[in-house]
Design a protein around this motif. Structure first.
Motif, PDB file in Angstrom:
ATOM      1  N   LEU A 147      -3.421  22.976  -2.325  1.00  0.00           N
ATOM      2  CA  LEU A 147      -3.694  24.804  -3.118  1.00  0.00           C
ATOM      3  C   LEU A 147      -4.750  24.837  -2.561  1.00  0.00           C
ATOM      4  O   LEU A 147      -5.631  26.327  -2.299  1.00  0.00           O
ATOM      5  CB  LEU A 147      -3.841  24.434  -4.454  1.00  0.00           C
ATOM      6  N   ASP A 150      -6.935  24.441   2.494  1.00  0.00           N
ATOM      7  CA  ASP A 150      -6.832  25.404   3.612  1.00  0.00           C
ATOM      8  C   ASP A 150      -8.142  26.126   2.508  1.00  0.00           C
ATOM      9  O   ASP A 150      -8.014  27.169   4.503  1.00  0.00           O
ATOM     10  CB  ASP A 150      -5.723  25.238   4.400  1.00  0.00           C
ATOM     11  N   ARG A 151      -8.107  26.901   1.953  1.00  0.00           N
ATOM     12  CA  ARG A 151      -9.636  27.750   1.551  1.00  0.00           C
ATOM     13  C   ARG A 151     -10.902  28.319   2.568  1.00  0.00           C
ATOM     14  O   ARG A 151     -11.188  28.831   2.585  1.00  0.00           O
ATOM     15  CB  ARG A 151      -9.905  28.163   0.806  1.00  0.00           C
ATOM     16  N   PRO A 182     -16.988  21.056 -15.910  1.00  0.00           N
ATOM     17  CA  PRO A 182     -16.321  22.140 -15.217  1.00  0.00           C
ATOM     18  C   PRO A 182     -16.907  22.735 -13.257  1.00  0.00           C
ATOM     19  O   PRO A 182     -16.392  23.394 -12.835  1.00  0.00           O
ATOM     20  CB  PRO A 182     -17.632  23.832 -15.601  1.00  0.00           C
ATOM     21  N   MET A 186     -15.035  24.814 -10.674  1.00  0.00           N
ATOM     22  CA  MET A 186     -15.444  26.445 -10.599  1.00  0.00           C
ATOM     23  C   MET A 186     -15.143  26.880  -9.614  1.00  0.00           C
ATOM     24  O   MET A 186     -14.984  28.224  -9.869  1.00  0.00           O
ATOM     25  CB  MET A 186     -17.129  25.858 -10.891  1.00  0.00           C
ATOM     26  N   TYR A 189     -12.036  27.915  -9.520  1.00  0.00           N
ATOM     27  CA  TYR A 189     -11.745  28.961 -10.973  1.00  0.00           C
ATOM     28  C   TYR A 189     -12.239  30.290 -10.088  1.00  0.00           C
ATOM     29  O   TYR A 189     -12.255  32.253 -10.391  1.00  0.00           O
ATOM     30  CB  TYR A 189     -12.809  28.811 -11.815  1.00  0.00           C
ATOM     31  N   ASN A 190     -13.997  30.599  -9.239  1.00  0.00           N
ATOM     32  CA  ASN A 190     -14.050  31.736  -9.075  1.00  0.00           C
ATOM     33  C   ASN A 190     -13.453  32.659  -7.778  1.00  0.00           C
ATOM     34  O   ASN A 190     -13.373  33.456  -8.189  1.00  0.00           O
ATOM     35  CB  ASN A 190     -15.342  30.972  -7.904  1.00  0.00           C
ATOM     36  N   VAL A 191     -12.265  31.826  -7.295  1.00  0.00           N
ATOM     37  CA  VAL A 191     -11.721  32.597  -6.535  1.00  0.00           C
ATOM     38  C   VAL A 191     -11.023  32.610  -7.262  1.00  0.00           C
ATOM     39  O   VAL A 191     -10.328  34.211  -6.806  1.00  0.00           O
ATOM     40  CB  VAL A 191     -10.962  30.828  -5.427  1.00  0.00           C
ATOM     41  N   ASN A 192     -10.048  32.426  -8.204  1.00  0.00           N
ATOM     42  CA  ASN A 192      -9.096  33.152  -8.497  1.00  0.00           C
ATOM     43  C   ASN A 192      -8.865  32.585 -10.200  1.00  0.00           C
ATOM     44  O   ASN A 192      -8.882  31.160 -10.455  1.00  0.00           O
ATOM     45  CB  ASN A 192      -7.328  33.373  -8.088  1.00  0.00           C
ATOM     46  N   TRP A 193      -8.137  33.986 -11.441  1.00  0.00           N
ATOM     47  CA  TRP A 193      -8.852  33.212 -12.861  1.00  0.00           C
ATOM     48  C   TRP A 193      -7.583  32.612 -13.077  1.00  0.00           C
ATOM     49  O   TRP A 193      -8.053  31.417 -13.773  1.00  0.00           O
ATOM     50  CB  TRP A 193      -8.450  34.149 -13.235  1.00  0.00           C
ATOM     51  N   TYR A 195      -6.311  29.550 -11.281  1.00  0.00           N
ATOM     52  CA  TYR A 195      -6.514  28.256 -10.443  1.00  0.00           C
ATOM     53  C   TYR A 195      -6.977  27.539 -11.937  1.00  0.00           C
ATOM     54  O   TYR A 195      -6.758  25.834 -11.801  1.00  0.00           O
ATOM     55  CB  TYR A 195      -7.212  28.080  -9.547  1.00  0.00           C
ATOM     56  N   SER A 196      -7.254  27.783 -13.013  1.00  0.00           N
ATOM     57  CA  SER A 196      -7.871  27.160 -13.651  1.00  0.00           C
ATOM     58  C   SER A 196      -6.798  26.628 -14.760  1.00  0.00           C
ATOM     59  O   SER A 196      -6.998  25.360 -15.317  1.00  0.00           O
ATOM     60  CB  SER A 196      -8.584  27.472 -14.763  1.00  0.00           C
ATOM     61  N   ILE A 200      -6.910  22.804 -16.046  1.00  0.00           N
ATOM     62  CA  ILE A 200      -6.612  22.917 -17.680  1.00  0.00           C
ATOM     63  C   ILE A 200      -5.281  21.626 -18.436  1.00  0.00           C
ATOM     64  O   ILE A 200      -5.076  20.883 -18.688  1.00  0.00           O
ATOM     65  CB  ILE A 200      -6.087  24.277 -18.845  1.00  0.00           C
TER      66      ILE A 200
ATOM     67  N   ASP B 436       1.863  29.110  -2.382  1.00  0.00           N
ATOM     68  CA  ASP B 436       1.529  28.119  -3.043  1.00  0.00           C
ATOM     69  C   ASP B 436       2.761  27.271  -4.631  1.00  0.00           C
ATOM     70  O   ASP B 436       2.684  26.170  -4.607  1.00  0.00           O
ATOM     71  CB  ASP B 436       0.271  28.947  -4.621  1.00  0.00           C
ATOM     72  N   LEU B 439       5.190  24.839  -2.389  1.00  0.00           N
ATOM     73  CA  LEU B 439       3.797  23.733  -2.463  1.00  0.00           C
ATOM     74  C   LEU B 439       4.471  22.731  -3.887  1.00  0.00           C
ATOM     75  O   LEU B 439       4.260  21.696  -3.789  1.00  0.00           O
ATOM     76  CB  LEU B 439       2.342  23.980  -2.310  1.00  0.00           C
ATOM     77  N   PHE B 498     -20.235  37.778 -13.542  1.00  0.00           N
ATOM     78  CA  PHE B 498     -20.268  37.073 -12.259  1.00  0.00           C
ATOM     79  C   PHE B 498     -20.018  37.750 -11.015  1.00  0.00           C
ATOM     80  O   PHE B 498     -19.546  39.545 -11.218  1.00  0.00           O
ATOM     81  CB  PHE B 498     -18.134  36.737 -12.554  1.00  0.00           C
ATOM     82  N   PRO B 501     -18.165  34.823  -5.064  1.00  0.00           N
ATOM     83  CA  PRO B 501     -19.038  33.896  -4.777  1.00  0.00           C
ATOM     84  C   PRO B 501     -19.665  34.194  -2.857  1.00  0.00           C
ATOM     85  O   PRO B 501     -20.779  33.223  -3.390  1.00  0.00           O
ATOM     86  CB  PRO B 501     -18.185  32.396  -4.323  1.00  0.00           C
ATOM     87  N   TYR B 526     -21.892  28.640 -12.238  1.00  0.00           N
ATOM     88  CA  TYR B 526     -21.701  28.732 -13.346  1.00  0.00           C
ATOM     89  C   TYR B 526     -21.697  30.147 -14.476  1.00  0.00           C
ATOM     90  O   TYR B 526     -20.817  30.213 -15.140  1.00  0.00           O
ATOM     91  CB  TYR B 526     -22.235  27.942 -14.618  1.00  0.00           C
ATOM     92  N   LYS B 528     -19.065  32.804 -14.252  1.00  0.00           N
ATOM     93  CA  LYS B 528     -17.641  32.973 -14.580  1.00  0.00           C
ATOM     94  C   LYS B 528     -17.465  32.062 -15.945  1.00  0.00           C
ATOM     95  O   LYS B 528     -16.431  32.341 -16.117  1.00  0.00           O
ATOM     96  CB  LYS B 528     -16.471  32.658 -13.397  1.00  0.00           C
ATOM     97  N   ILE B 539     -11.615  29.743 -21.822  1.00  0.00           N
ATOM     98  CA  ILE B 539     -11.316  29.083 -20.750  1.00  0.00           C
ATOM     99  C   ILE B 539     -13.014  28.578 -20.569  1.00  0.00           C
ATOM    100  O   ILE B 539     -13.151  27.207 -20.765  1.00  0.00           O
ATOM    101  CB  ILE B 539     -11.180  29.693 -19.373  1.00  0.00           C
ATOM    102  N   THR B 542     -12.505  26.552 -23.522  1.00  0.00           N
ATOM    103  CA  THR B 542     -11.779  24.876 -23.016  1.00  0.00           C
ATOM    104  C   THR B 542     -12.570  23.481 -22.490  1.00  0.00           C
ATOM    105  O   THR B 542     -12.056  22.717 -22.722  1.00  0.00           O
ATOM    106  CB  THR B 542     -10.132  24.969 -21.690  1.00  0.00           C
ATOM    107  N   GLU B 543     -13.459  23.864 -22.019  1.00  0.00           N
ATOM    108  CA  GLU B 543     -14.233  23.008 -20.975  1.00  0.00           C
ATOM    109  C   GLU B 543     -15.149  22.474 -22.290  1.00  0.00           C
ATOM    110  O   GLU B 543     -15.678  21.643 -22.163  1.00  0.00           O
ATOM    111  CB  GLU B 543     -14.964  23.878 -19.971  1.00  0.00           C
TER     112      GLU B 543
END
Lengths: 709, 709
Positions: A147, A150-151, A182, A186, A189-193, A195-196, A200, B436, B439, B498, B501, B526, B528, B539, B542-543
């Motif tokens: 996932l 490769d980013r 965290p 991070m 998570y910063n890339v896409n909501w 992925y958190s 979790i 994704d 995968l 936020f 990045p 941090y 985000k 989130i 949760t953290e």
């Protein structure tokens, strides 16, 4: 002899303090000579042991073989290291990790061996859960690699994020301990909501569920093996008692019995310290019909009867009452005594303690406050004196009056330390150590407030009961830590150095290692967390047990071979957190479940009934210690009034009560609980069978719920 | 009606997504109108409910009163907020934290209410431990203040160290969660080696011992209340069954019985879906002597009998066998079938899966590897086709064949997604989402390996059984999170922002808030982790549940009033970690203890005996799903051979077995366990008494060990 062995074990273990890397360096020759002396001592003990036991028993005992193997290995290691040292090659003293074997094998560490056996028995079950857990971590790592790999993501430190499967697996393993919680998430998570959700899910499955499953498995096995061991003991006891009965029995009528005289003689031999009144009491319970002999059923209970601590309280008059009765019995004196015995007296002192707490929190520089400290101290001294005036001193300082002792010792120590401190201060000196002690003593006084609240007392009592067994865990942890510390010192010593915190030279800022430049390890001033000596190693290992701190790992020890360090930390975590800590938690859980179900066993109830019947009982309301002496006084009055009874006269001046439940250990409670499951008629399996009992024999099929829970 | 209520609850709860601070902002007017509509709906339901129940019942029901109070409070809040908004003063929408009340109060959330009740009952016990714990933290804080306060020490960030008692208490509270483990100790440790003992003592007492005590108290209470609830249910059931019996009974000879016809009629009414062969089986068990009537004892078991899932397996021939028997029965075809049924077939595919895992881990850019992916996919498809060829399709896709469904769905989804992805890629597009999914599907396939190892299966099965009840916890956590998220949003929203990045403007580096300059919060990126909308808040919470990350707290939210933020976090931690997480762990522990003691209840054994007696049983070796169908086939042979029996002919073509234990829920197991403690003759207390049962009624004295453990 026993003391000598302990001394040599201590010397052998403490050698690590003097060997390179050392807290107090000594030349190799000195430490190696000390070690050889220790080994000789262990050898000697083994030879002695072999001479007094039969060959078969000696060779069947695993601990003897362990000692021998360890001695041989240590000697080999010493020779190799010594010869390498002679040609100036630095070798690895690997045998040092084996030293705790001597501690475990010494005959007095039965408890530690039992804990190790329990761990060994739990291992297969744990292993399967652990494999499944590792499988789950690997599957998640693979997912993460695909996932996020490769980013081209970067962590906050700028390192590539999730590109190597082993790195990912390690990071995710650490995430299980929640240490890098965290941070590891991070970048994604910063890339896409969304992925958190991956993280979790991972945390729910691996942190919460798997860690709970580990606890469940450990707890289940812990209880199963504990029960097995205790059942074995109970059967053994029963077996021995039957043997004794068969030796002593005589035929009376149709049944075999033991004569009263024989019984008395036996009891005196087994428990020489027993008071004659106590013995009398036991006899009356065993020989209920007063027929002059004890039957088999009652004879078998002898050991249990002797185990129940009956406190015989001799009611004494207050010494002042005998010396100066006209003053002690005067109305003013009686008023004082009534006041001290009153509940409000306790409350007033609780309030004083709380006010004291506020004063402690306030600034000490203020002269008014330091005066107040003297006031409080004198108030506490007055309290103790008043109590000694009211209660009989030997009763007040009874063996079981923990809180009275605590009070008095704290106050005396505080008095001494404060006086010392003041006299030194006036001489313009300022000893920090003494001041620290004074402060701690002053604050420890506050603990007394707890005892005034009934609900708190239950918890504190349970915790205090656990105390002794906790030492076993101390031993267990020490053994594991020692082995890991020695390995850690070999791997990591001198990688970082500690400088005085006021140093700000560039070298001090990077802990003496340029590779740490800019790392979280140096930034957070972790330089003192190193493996440069045994003490530091122990503290680092404690820190890692509590919390697998990520900067500590990633920053500090990444200096040596990366993979080896990771393996070391994962192994340490798996052993200590998954096994040892879970056993500790299981133990506390068990202790509390037992405490919540405190019940008297049959035998105890029988004794208590007898005590009440004989009219020499003191009610079990002595939970609050201060009330005990009070209680006795009131009883005293009623006693004199109903003095006519023959039995009472016989036992006059003696008050018995069963030692308060709060002093019982969990082990004893469990033992009594399991014993009650064995029917009184059950003579148990034969001796050989008992000794070879394994859990599976006792539970031929999977244990049912009542057994396992 | 029910759907409508759920819809309105969802709308009401999701309003938080659209209100300020919003994920998708909507004007206040729109959200307030939506809210008023929801409230009207709830009101309407309440009125409807009041009209169909008696006044006394309606007003005695706490949940109705809760709903009413919440509606009124929400309206008041809306009016105040609206009018303040009109004059451009920004108010606080505090009533939003109450919204989960509607979810809890809806009649279908019985499980969540039960969990809340359990928490409420545990509270008093927990409270005392918590107070003692706080007392201990305060005593340690006082000690720390006195020991370290006057030294002028500084933390790594340069802030003064341990100078304010409230700061210290907060730091020490966080230390309990181990979050700031070595950091909080380092300044003191750097000064003197011995000060680490203070922290180690603190951690042993407060982290290890107190946290275990919390778990012990929660677990003990959890089990006590669970048992109470289930016992109540069992008594209620017994009560109802006796009532039914009294209605239906007729006198035959000296005893009252229920006629077979009446019994049949009743069973048909209660369970309309029951197959006639199943009913026949139950009747034979209930009317053992085949006397034509059912006695009271057996009648009372009816509900339990109906609850036991008897799977009636209709042995069907493979459709191919009926259509093209000459091919299906040919020797080549039979060889294929024998191969597929062989154990080695499973092993080969396990090895293929493992090889696949290695290929997944390898670089995907390599064209050879992406070809291999197609190979694996076709191998999997072939496996499913072969199995469908060998086994009867409807049996293969039986309701309980979880892993077969899992396999097939994963493979089909992977096939579709891979094809879609390839076709899109060829068009020079690159959809990350689809990739994704492919995968993840590819990796999920690996899970199948677990099922091949017996030991793993037990664990996985237990975990899957917990699944449904886990949803209750999901609901509980959602309710708590929602309330805290709403409060958090009011307190902290828009404090940090936020930025993408890749932005490196000074503003982005400090999360849009200059006060964060140089803080760990900004350094660790941090930004985000904020309370700017509902999703982010969830989130962050949760953290914080997982790990009370210190930079997160200290750096980020120290921006608002310090003390309020600390109180919020401590409250959150106490509620979620000490209560909710411990209940979760208790629940998993209980599930595993029950799983370790899987035993059949009496009734089940009776049914199974009957099934075996009737010769229509399928052995319980179906744990491995693939074997079930196999088993049936072998049985088929033996069946035809011993066809003579009258009973067997009567039930021909039908195979029964008790639904595998692995599909039982923990609740059901517990219920059966506790029910077996009620003697069959015990008619239980009267209905009123049952409904008012409290734990203390059931355990008049402190519960003994067997009850509490």
């Amino acid at each position: 002899m026993r003391v000598a062995i302990y001394f040599f074990i201590c010397v052998d273990l403490s050698l690590a303090l003097f060997e390179e890397p050392a807290l107090f360096p000594l030349p190799f020759l000195a430490t190696s000579i000390a070690e050889v002396i220790c080994l000789t001592a262990f050898c000697g003990r083994l030879v002695h042991f072999a001479s007094i036991t039969s060959r078969v028993v000696f060779w069947k005992d695993t601990k003897n073989i362990c000692i021998m193997v360890t001695i041989v290995l240590t000697l080999i290691d010493l020779i190799i290291y010594g010869s390498l040292e002679a040609v100036h090659i630095h070798g690895v003293r690997w045998s040092r990790a084996l030293r705790p074997v001597f501690l475990i094998s010494c005959p007095e560490s039965r408890q530690i061996r039992r804990a190790f056996r329990s761990i060994r028995n739990t291992l297969p079950d744990i292993l399967y859960v652990f494999l499944l857990f590792l499988f789950s971590v690997l599957v998640f790592s693979l997912m993460a690699l695909k996932l996020f790999g490769d980013r081209g993501l970067r962590t906050a430190e700028g390192a590539p994020y999730f590109t190597n499967i082993l790195e990912i697996a390690f990071e995710l393993y650490v995430l299980v301990t929640t240490a890098n919680s965290p941070d590891v998430m991070m970048p994604a998570y910063n890339v896409n909501w969304w992925y958190s959700l991956y993280f979790i899910t991972y945390i729910i499955i691996n942190t919460y569920i798997f860690m709970s499953v580990f606890l469940a498995v450990v707890y289940n096995n812990y209880r199963k093996h504990l029960k097995n061991e205790i059942r074995k003991l109970a059967y053994l006891k029963r077996h021995k008692m039957i043997e004794a009965f068969n030796l002593l029995k005589v035929q009376v009528g149709t049944e075999f019995v033991v004569k009263e005289a024989t019984w008395r003689q036996l009891a005196k031999v087994v428990a020489p310290d027993i008071s004659s009144s106590h013995l009398e009491l036991l006899l009356r319970i065993s020989d209920e019909g007063q027929k002059g002999h004890v039957d088999k059923m009652n004879f078998l209970r002898l050991a249990d009867l002797l185990n129940i601590q009956v406190v015989t309280v001799n009611i004494k008059r207050h010494p002042l009452e005998s010396w100066v009765p006209w003053i002690y019995q005067s109305s003013a004196s009686l008023l004082v005594q009534r006041m001290v015995r009153h509940r409000i007296f306790v409350w007033i002192y609780d309030i004083i303690i709380l006010i004291n707490a506020i004063f402690i929190a306030l600034d000490e520089k203020n002269p008014f406050i330091s005066c107040a400290e003297w006031l409080f101290l004198s108030l506490y001294v007055m309290e103790i004196l008043l109590k000694l005036y009211t209660y009989e001193p030997t009763a007040y300082f009874g063996r079981r009056q923990f809180w009275n002792w605590f009070d008095t010792l704290i106050i005396i120590a505080a008095l001494v330390a404060t006086v010392t401190n003041t006299s030194i201060q006036s001489g313009q000196y300022h000893y920090q150590q003494i001041l620290d002690i004074v402060l701690i003593l002053r604050i420890l006084r506050l603990l007394r407030v707890i005892v005034s609240v009934q609900r708190f007392r239950v918890i504190v009592t349970t915790l205090m009961n656990i105390g002794p067994t906790m030492l076993t865990f101390g031993g267990l942890v020490f053994v594991v830590y020692y082995a890991f510390a020695v390995i850690g010192m070999e791997m990591f010593h001198s990688k970082v150095h500690f400088f005085d915190p006021n140093f700000t030279t560039p070298d001090a800022l990077v802990c003496g290692n340029p590779a740490l430049k800019g790392s979280a390890f140096a930034r957070d001033r972790y330089c003192k967390n190193n493996f440069n000596d045994l003490a530091s190693s122990f503290i680092v290992l404690t820190e890692l047990t509590v919390f697998l701190n990520f900067p500590l790992l990633a920053g500090g020890f990444a200096l040596v071979t990366h993979q080896a360090a990771k393996l070391y930390f994962i192994l340490f975590h798996a052993v200590v957190v998954i096994l040892v800590v879970n056993i500790f938690i299981a133990f506390i859980l068990e202790a509390f479940f037992v405490a919540y179900s405190l019940e008297k066993s049959d035998i105890e109830t029988a004794i208590e009934k007898k005590i009440q019947e004989l009219g020499v009982g003191v009610q079990e309301e002595d939970v609050q210690d201060r009330k005990l002496t009070e209680n006795m006084d009131t009883k005293d009055g009623s006693f004199s009034r109903e003095d006519g009874d023959r039995r009472r006269t016989a036992l006059k001046g003696l008050y018995c009560r069963i030692a308060s439940k709060k002093y019982r250990t969990v082990d004893a409670l469990l033992q009594r609980m399991f014993e009650s499951e064995i029917a009184p008629e059950d003579e148990g399996p034969s001796l050989d069978e008992i000794l070879n009992l394994s859990p599976s024999d006792i539970y031929p099929k999977s244990p049912n719920f009542e057994n396992s829970a």
